[in-house]
Design an enzyme around this catalytic site. Sequence first.
Site, PDB file in Angstrom:
ATOM      1  N   ASP A   1     -24.170  -2.685 -21.115  1.00 17.79           N
ATOM      2  CA  ASP A   1     -25.273  -3.142 -21.952  1.00 17.79           C
ATOM      3  C   ASP A   1     -26.582  -2.954 -21.161  1.00 17.79           C
ATOM      4  O   ASP A   1     -27.071  -1.836 -21.059  1.00 17.79           O
ATOM      5  CB  ASP A   1     -24.988  -4.602 -22.330  1.00 17.79           C
ATOM      6  CG  ASP A   1     -25.946  -5.176 -23.347  1.00 17.79           C
ATOM      7  OD1 ASP A   1     -26.448  -4.419 -24.188  1.00 17.79           O
ATOM      8  OD2 ASP A   1     -26.187  -6.397 -23.316  1.00 17.79           O
TER       9      ASP A   1
ATOM     10  N   LYS B   1     -24.067   0.993 -24.576  1.00 23.66           N
ATOM     11  CA  LYS B   1     -25.265   0.792 -25.413  1.00 23.66           C
ATOM     12  C   LYS B   1     -26.467   1.296 -24.618  1.00 23.66           C
ATOM     13  O   LYS B   1     -27.210   0.488 -24.031  1.00 23.66           O
ATOM     14  CB  LYS B   1     -25.450  -0.704 -25.711  1.00 23.66           C
ATOM     15  CG  LYS B   1     -24.430  -1.304 -26.647  1.00 23.66           C
ATOM     16  CD  LYS B   1     -24.930  -2.634 -27.209  1.00 23.66           C
ATOM     17  CE  LYS B   1     -24.145  -3.797 -26.697  1.00 23.66           C
ATOM     18  NZ  LYS B   1     -24.453  -5.084 -27.312  1.00 23.66           N
TER      19      LYS B   1
HETATM   20  P1  IMP Z   1     -24.819  -6.179 -18.902  1.00 26.12           P
HETATM   21  O1  IMP Z   1     -24.901  -6.767 -17.537  1.00 26.12           O
HETATM   22  O2  IMP Z   1     -26.020  -6.521 -19.727  1.00 26.12           O
HETATM   23  O3  IMP Z   1     -24.564  -4.681 -18.898  1.00 26.12           O
HETATM   24  O4  IMP Z   1     -23.694  -6.943 -19.688  1.00 26.12           O
HETATM   25  C1  IMP Z   1     -22.417  -6.727 -19.538  1.00 26.12           C
HETATM   26  C2  IMP Z   1     -21.559  -7.798 -20.190  1.00 26.12           C
HETATM   27  O5  IMP Z   1     -22.166  -8.436 -21.323  1.00 26.12           O
HETATM   28  C3  IMP Z   1     -20.331  -7.120 -20.720  1.00 26.12           C
HETATM   29  O6  IMP Z   1     -19.359  -6.973 -19.737  1.00 26.12           O
HETATM   30  C4  IMP Z   1     -19.924  -8.048 -21.835  1.00 26.12           C
HETATM   31  O7  IMP Z   1     -19.116  -9.089 -21.340  1.00 26.12           O
HETATM   32  C5  IMP Z   1     -21.226  -8.631 -22.354  1.00 26.12           C
HETATM   33  N1  IMP Z   1     -21.655  -7.916 -23.578  1.00 26.12           N
HETATM   34  C6  IMP Z   1     -22.718  -7.110 -23.740  1.00 26.12           C
HETATM   35  N2  IMP Z   1     -22.792  -6.617 -24.995  1.00 26.12           N
HETATM   36  C7  IMP Z   1     -21.732  -7.124 -25.658  1.00 26.12           C
HETATM   37  C8  IMP Z   1     -21.236  -6.972 -27.005  1.00 26.12           C
HETATM   38  O8  IMP Z   1     -21.775  -6.260 -27.868  1.00 26.12           O
HETATM   39  N3  IMP Z   1     -20.097  -7.662 -27.304  1.00 26.12           N
HETATM   40  C9  IMP Z   1     -19.445  -8.451 -26.400  1.00 26.12           C
HETATM   41  N4  IMP Z   1     -19.857  -8.596 -25.140  1.00 26.12           N
HETATM   42  C10 IMP Z   1     -21.004  -7.956 -24.765  1.00 26.12           C
END
Ligand code: IMP
Length: 175
Positions: free
Chosen positions: A103, A131
């Site tokens: 994300d 994403k």
């Molecule tokens: P990041 O550090 O923002 O890349 O977030 C990573 C974590 O956020 C992932 O491992 C997920 O646990 C959670 N996450 C981000 N987007 C989603 C989504 O659309 N559905 C469920 N979990 C999400």
Amino acid sequence: MDNISVLYNTEEIACAVKKLGSEISNDYKGGKLLVVSVLKGSVVFVADLIRCIDSADVRLTFIRAKSYEGCCSSGNVSILNTEEISQLDMSEYDVLVAEDILDTGLTLDVVKKYLLSLGAKSVKIAAFMDKPSRRVNNVKADYSCFEIEDRFVVGYGLDYNEKYRHLPYVGEVIL
Ligand code: IMP
Ligand code: MG
């Protein structure tokens, strides 16, 4: 149960994971591959993915990345569950991090730096979903099954407040 609109069904997921496994098998022929699954979201994905890797010597381990500020990723991430990995000679391994979704990239940035600091030969990322429009840094998925827009998805390991990990498809919760 909330209303969930299906984005990718079981067959589409199986096909995409198989394709990813072939790509990974090609890239790591004959090597020693340590697959590091980030708990808990990636467990369903990693269980399927490792069964599609047939060319390398595969070892599987798990870590947990705990993000501290509320629900949103803050970059304030702690790496937990490191008992096993910290006892390995990481210089022997090419590492593939298996994550449910990439994300903002804040979590995987910390995870990647941690694994490199342990002396891994190389570290690549296999994110079940990606994403890219949400990214706040330059972390990239080396392998990914599905690229999606900025929407919140559940199922196939992904949760919404710990619900829906068990769904055999990926969908969007309609609130
Ligand atoms: P990041 O550090 O923002 O890349 O977030 C990573 C974590 O956020 C992932 O491992 C997920 O646990 C959670 N996450 C981000 N987007 C989603 C989504 O659309 N559905 C469920 N979990 C999400
Ligand atoms: Mg999660």
